[in-house]
Each structure stands twice: as C-alpha cells, then as structure tokens.
Design a protein around this motif. Structure first.
Motif, mmCIF file in Angstrom:
data_model
loop_
_atom_site.group_PDB
_atom_site.id
_atom_site.type_symbol
_atom_site.label_atom_id
_atom_site.label_comp_id
_atom_site.label_asym_id
_atom_site.label_seq_id
_atom_site.Cartn_x
_atom_site.Cartn_y
_atom_site.Cartn_z
ATOM 1 N N PRO A 295 12.651 23.017 3.122
ATOM 2 C CA PRO A 295 11.975 23.983 2.229
ATOM 3 C C PRO A 295 10.590 23.502 1.831
ATOM 4 C CG PRO A 295 13.542 22.673 0.977
ATOM 5 C CD PRO A 295 13.704 22.256 2.421
ATOM 6 N N LEU A 296 9.636 23.625 2.749
ATOM 7 C CA LEU A 296 8.290 23.129 2.491
ATOM 8 C C LEU A 296 7.578 23.910 1.405
ATOM 9 C CD1 LEU A 296 7.198 22.454 6.176
ATOM 10 C CD2 LEU A 296 7.471 20.750 4.381
ATOM 11 N N PHE A 297 7.794 25.215 1.368
ATOM 12 C CA PHE A 297 7.152 26.051 0.355
ATOM 13 C C PHE A 297 8.226 26.728 -0.472
ATOM 14 C CE2 PHE A 297 4.176 25.936 3.949
ATOM 15 C CZ PHE A 297 3.108 25.316 3.314
ATOM 16 N N ALA A 298 8.101 26.612 -1.796
ATOM 17 C CA ALA A 298 9.112 27.140 -2.704
ATOM 18 C C ALA A 298 8.590 28.360 -3.428
ATOM 19 C CB ALA A 298 9.529 26.074 -3.718
ATOM 20 N N SER A 299 9.506 29.133 -3.972
ATOM 21 C CA SER A 299 9.135 30.262 -4.824
ATOM 22 C C SER A 299 8.793 29.732 -6.208
ATOM 23 C CB SER A 299 10.300 31.251 -4.918
ATOM 24 O OG SER A 299 11.375 30.656 -5.618
ATOM 25 N N PRO A 300 8.131 30.555 -7.064
ATOM 26 C CA PRO A 300 7.769 30.086 -8.399
ATOM 27 C C PRO A 300 8.978 29.667 -9.231
ATOM 28 C CG PRO A 300 6.590 32.101 -7.854
ATOM 29 C CD PRO A 300 7.631 31.903 -6.786
ATOM 30 N N GLN A 301 10.161 30.231 -8.947
ATOM 31 C CA GLN A 301 11.337 29.901 -9.738
ATOM 32 C C GLN A 301 11.936 28.556 -9.335
ATOM 33 O OE1 GLN A 301 10.947 32.936 -8.196
ATOM 34 N NE2 GLN A 301 10.207 33.905 -10.069
ATOM 35 N N GLN A 302 11.571 28.088 -8.135
ATOM 36 C CA GLN A 302 12.115 26.833 -7.660
ATOM 37 C C GLN A 302 11.187 25.685 -8.012
ATOM 38 O OE1 GLN A 302 12.293 28.117 -3.538
ATOM 39 N NE2 GLN A 302 14.509 27.839 -3.568
ATOM 40 N N ARG A 303 11.711 24.486 -7.955
ATOM 41 C CA ARG A 303 10.879 23.306 -8.134
ATOM 42 C C ARG A 303 10.110 23.109 -6.844
ATOM 43 N NH1 ARG A 303 14.329 18.392 -10.390
ATOM 44 N NH2 ARG A 303 12.222 17.570 -10.589
ATOM 45 N N ALA A 304 8.809 23.315 -6.898
ATOM 46 C CA ALA A 304 8.003 23.265 -5.686
ATOM 47 C C ALA A 304 8.102 21.893 -5.031
ATOM 48 C CB ALA A 304 6.539 23.586 -6.019
ATOM 49 N N PRO A 305 8.606 21.807 -3.818
ATOM 50 C CA PRO A 305 8.828 20.511 -3.194
ATOM 51 C C PRO A 305 7.547 19.756 -2.883
ATOM 52 C CG PRO A 305 9.204 22.274 -1.617
ATOM 53 C CD PRO A 305 9.029 22.918 -2.964
ATOM 54 N N LEU A 306 6.481 20.462 -2.565
ATOM 55 C CA LEU A 306 5.230 19.781 -2.249
ATOM 56 C C LEU A 306 4.373 19.616 -3.499
ATOM 57 C CD1 LEU A 306 4.197 21.173 1.226
ATOM 58 C CD2 LEU A 306 5.523 19.165 0.635
ATOM 59 N N VAL A 307 5.002 19.200 -4.587
ATOM 60 C CA VAL A 307 4.321 18.908 -5.840
ATOM 61 C C VAL A 307 3.454 20.089 -6.262
ATOM 62 C CG1 VAL A 307 3.079 17.097 -7.091
ATOM 63 C CG2 VAL A 307 4.280 16.537 -5.011
ATOM 64 N N SER B 88 3.121 21.962 13.862
ATOM 65 C CA SER B 88 3.828 23.181 14.224
ATOM 66 C C SER B 88 4.801 23.601 13.127
ATOM 67 C CB SER B 88 4.580 22.972 15.543
ATOM 68 O OG SER B 88 5.332 24.117 15.881
ATOM 69 N N LEU B 89 5.593 22.654 12.625
ATOM 70 C CA LEU B 89 6.584 22.986 11.600
ATOM 71 C C LEU B 89 5.914 23.531 10.341
ATOM 72 C CD1 LEU B 89 9.626 22.928 10.982
ATOM 73 C CD2 LEU B 89 9.275 20.674 9.955
ATOM 74 N N ILE B 90 4.825 22.911 9.921
ATOM 75 C CA ILE B 90 4.116 23.386 8.732
ATOM 76 C C ILE B 90 3.507 24.757 8.990
ATOM 77 C CG2 ILE B 90 2.085 22.952 7.290
ATOM 78 C CD1 ILE B 90 2.749 19.974 7.497
ATOM 79 N N GLY B 91 2.983 24.957 10.196
ATOM 80 C CA GLY B 91 2.417 26.263 10.526
ATOM 81 C C GLY B 91 3.443 27.375 10.466
ATOM 82 N N TRP B 92 4.613 27.158 11.049
ATOM 83 C CA TRP B 92 5.667 28.176 11.022
ATOM 84 C C TRP B 92 6.178 28.406 9.600
ATOM 85 C CZ3 TRP B 92 5.880 31.393 14.747
ATOM 86 C CH2 TRP B 92 5.640 31.009 16.069
ATOM 87 N N ALA B 93 6.277 27.327 8.817
ATOM 88 C CA ALA B 93 6.731 27.465 7.436
ATOM 89 C C ALA B 93 5.741 28.283 6.613
ATOM 90 C CB ALA B 93 6.923 26.083 6.804
ATOM 91 N N ALA B 94 4.459 28.031 6.800
ATOM 92 C CA ALA B 94 3.436 28.776 6.068
ATOM 93 C C ALA B 94 3.438 30.249 6.470
ATOM 94 C CB ALA B 94 2.064 28.159 6.321
ATOM 95 N N LEU B 95 3.582 30.514 7.768
ATOM 96 C CA LEU B 95 3.590 31.897 8.239
ATOM 97 C C LEU B 95 4.796 32.642 7.685
ATOM 98 C CD1 LEU B 95 1.941 33.773 10.096
ATOM 99 C CD2 LEU B 95 3.534 33.176 11.935
ATOM 100 N N SER B 96 5.944 31.986 7.621
ATOM 101 C CA SER B 96 7.136 32.624 7.072
ATOM 102 C C SER B 96 7.010 32.868 5.571
ATOM 103 C CB SER B 96 8.373 31.762 7.357
ATOM 104 O OG SER B 96 8.339 30.553 6.615
ATOM 105 N N HIS B 97 6.078 32.166 4.941
ATOM 106 C CA HIS B 97 5.822 32.340 3.514
ATOM 107 C C HIS B 97 4.696 33.335 3.273
ATOM 108 C CE1 HIS B 97 5.181 31.016 -0.728
ATOM 109 N NE2 HIS B 97 6.460 30.764 -0.637
ATOM 110 N N ASN B 98 4.284 34.043 4.340
ATOM 111 C CA ASN B 98 3.236 35.070 4.280
ATOM 112 C C ASN B 98 1.877 34.498 3.908
ATOM 113 O OD1 ASN B 98 4.935 37.284 4.956
ATOM 114 N ND2 ASN B 98 5.722 37.290 2.861
ATOM 115 N N ASP B 99 1.624 33.265 4.299
ATOM 116 C CA ASP B 99 0.310 32.673 4.099
ATOM 117 C C ASP B 99 -0.511 32.814 5.376
ATOM 118 O OD1 ASP B 99 0.443 31.632 1.409
ATOM 119 O OD2 ASP B 99 1.929 30.215 2.168
ATOM 120 N N ARG B 100 -1.808 32.700 5.211
ATOM 121 C CA ARG B 100 -2.702 32.690 6.359
ATOM 122 C C ARG B 100 -2.726 31.282 6.938
ATOM 123 N NH1 ARG B 100 -8.111 34.526 4.264
ATOM 124 N NH2 ARG B 100 -7.224 34.335 2.183
ATOM 125 N N VAL B 101 -2.595 31.187 8.243
ATOM 126 C CA VAL B 101 -2.487 29.885 8.902
ATOM 127 C C VAL B 101 -3.615 29.730 9.917
ATOM 128 C CG1 VAL B 101 -1.008 28.324 10.216
ATOM 129 C CG2 VAL B 101 0.022 30.003 8.667
#
Length: 323
Positions: free
Chosen positions: A38-50, A131-144
C-alpha cells in the motif's frame, strides 16, 4: 577507495537471465503486485509514505480554496496576514486536498548499476522499483511521468494520468537497461543533470521519487536535491549491494570500470575495514540528508526481493503472518 562499478564476477559476466536484465513485459507485469504494497493511502488511513500524498510538509499537497474569518481552533499557521492587516480582523486560509498530483520518477540506468552479488543487479532492482511505484500512482489516479538517466542521455516522459504515458516511461527504462554492459564508464554528472531537469519541470506539490545508486550522491547532487526539496516532496530510494558495504575474505578480486582495472587482496583486514567504513559513511550521508530535507528514506538492496523490502519499510505484515 570506491565500491566497484562492475566486476568480472560470474554474476556480472553470465548471459542475460532473471535478475541480470529486465524486459518491458516484466515491468508491465509489476502492476499485479501493487496490491501487495500500500504505497499510497487514503486520507483515513495512516499514510505509509510519511504522508507524501496527503502532505503536511509546509502545506504541500493541497490547493488554496478561500479565506474566512478566523475561528477558535484554527491553525494559527494558516492565518492570512495580508487580509488580516487590511480588514483589521483575523482571517485564515482554507485549503482542499489535491485529487491528483504529479508523480515524477527519476530512475538511474547507468553502468555503475550493472552490478550485483545478490538476487539481481542494481539496474534491475531500480527498474522494478520505478515500475511498481508508477503502477501504484496510476491506480491512485495520479499523473505519472519521469526521467530515465544514465551515461550521456536522458529520456523524459511528462507526468500524465495515462496508462500510455507510464508504458512509454517503462519502454524507455527497458531500452536503457538493455544497453548496459560491464566495463562501461559512468558519467559523474548524470545525476546532477537529471535533478536540474526535475527542478525545471516540476511544479510545487509534486512528488519526486529518486531511485539511484547509493554511491551517486555527490556534493553537487546533494545541493540539487536540497533545492528540489524546497518545492516538491521527495522519496529517496538509494540502491546498494552487499559488496558495497563489506568485502568477503575471498582472496584477489578484479574490478573494472571503462578502461580502468583494479585488483585487490581481500585477505587484507585493513582494506576490508576501510571498505566497511566507507560503506557506512555513505549510509550515514543519506540518512543525514533525509533528516535535513524531511524526506522519507527507503534504501533497497539486491539481496532481497523488492516487495518484501517495501513491506518492511512500510511496516506491512506479510500475508498470512501472525500478529
């Protein structure tokens, strides 16, 4: 003494195989592993990447919304002093979180990464992480987007919320990986040039993911990272191999970089101690930099599988593990 850029070892000399080269199809397949970390978390979660995505650092990661009269409980750091002075009544700024943000992946594919004594070469580990970070960001609807840098060339893809954009970045990454060979020379300026380019194209609030060899951090690069961190969030991911930090007592070892050749006697205890001290000095330098820039530091090594290392950094249990 510096750790080797490449070595005439069985690992470096063997033909293309798992852990030595990485293909575009393998980078595309990394998308199936996004749910494991879970590289990117929702606001309700404890954001893993600080809190990198929903950042609290200097208000980055949010957009200005409006100004209203200050109310009890508001953060005094958000007071709009210009409006307060003009109206003679305290006003505070309101913000809303960005729904998306640019994720810019700077990934090294230089000859110094074409080395490894563990499960894979550092060049392969770098490609997997990007690659893993890129796919994670894209799945989080971020621009990559990002920049692949190596010897004398850079390949840049502007951040877009598009699968095609990420695929183009991964294609450039796989092509750069395929060109690497033992004995090539690594440009000492490539990392600094890549960071200068990132400063030119990234707007405030972006996230820059830095994936590079642990030994790439020069004084110039450190200055560029400091300047970049003033406007964007950073995630630092230096790569290393066990031989970067310690030498086994294995007799004479031969190393090569470009036309230079080096042979050392690893039975020399003093040499092994100096090698360990230099390796530790590099680790300490990255740690000091991360603390000073208030940036997460997630070092990666070639001796363990990528997802396993990321889960450990993020404090995520392995599936099926007991609490």
């Amino acid at each position: 003494m510096h750790a080797p850029a490449s070595a005439t070892s069985p690992q470096a000399a063997r033909p293309a195989a798992a852990g030595v080269r990485i293909s575009l199809s393998e980078l595309i397949d990394m998308r199936h592993r996004v749910r494991e970390v879970p590289l990117f978390a929702s606001p309700q979660q404890r954001a893993p990447l600080v809190g990198l995505h929903h950042s609290k650092l200097r208000g980055r990661g949010v957009d200005f919304d409006q100004v209203r009269i200050y109310q009890a409980g508001d953060d005094v750091r958000t007071i709009d002093w210009r409006v307060t002075a003009r109206t003679q009544e305290p006003h505070t700024k309101l913000f809303h979180e960005e729904r998306e943000r640019p994720i810019y992946i700077l990934v090294e594919q230089s000859p110094r990464l074409f080395f490894g004594s563990g499960l894979m070469l550092k060049s392969v580990l770098a490609a997997q992480a990007a690659s893993l970070i890129g796919w994670a960001a894209l799945s989080h609807n971020d621009r990559v987007g990002g920049l692949v840098f190596g010897q004398d060339e850079q390949h840049e893809i502007k951040p877009r919320r598009s699968k095609q954009s990420l695929l183009l970045l991964l294609d450039r990454l796989a092509r750069a990986n395929a060109k690497l060979a033992a004995g090539q020379f690594s440009s000492p300026e490539a990392f600094g040039m890549a960071l200068r380019r990132a400063r030119e194209v990234l707007r405030p609030g972006s996230l820059a993911v830095i994936i590079c060899d642990e030994r790439t951090l020069s004084e110039t690069a450190e200055q560029q990272l400091t300047l970049l961190a003033r406007h964007v969030d950073l995630l630092l991911m230096p790569l290393s191999d066990p031989l970067d930090h310690a030498l086994p007592a294995a007799g004479h070892l031969r190393f090569a970089q470009g036309n230079a050749r080096l042979e050392i006697d690893t039975h020399d205890a003093g040499l092994r101690q100096a090698w360990r001290e230099q390796g530790q000095a590099r680790i300490d330098r990255w740690q000091r930099l991360a603390i000073r820039l208030r940036s997460p530091l997630m070092p990666l090594g070639t001796q363990r599988e990528l997802v396993e290392q990321l889960r450990e950094h993020l404090g995520v249990q392995q599936p099926g593990a007991r609490r």
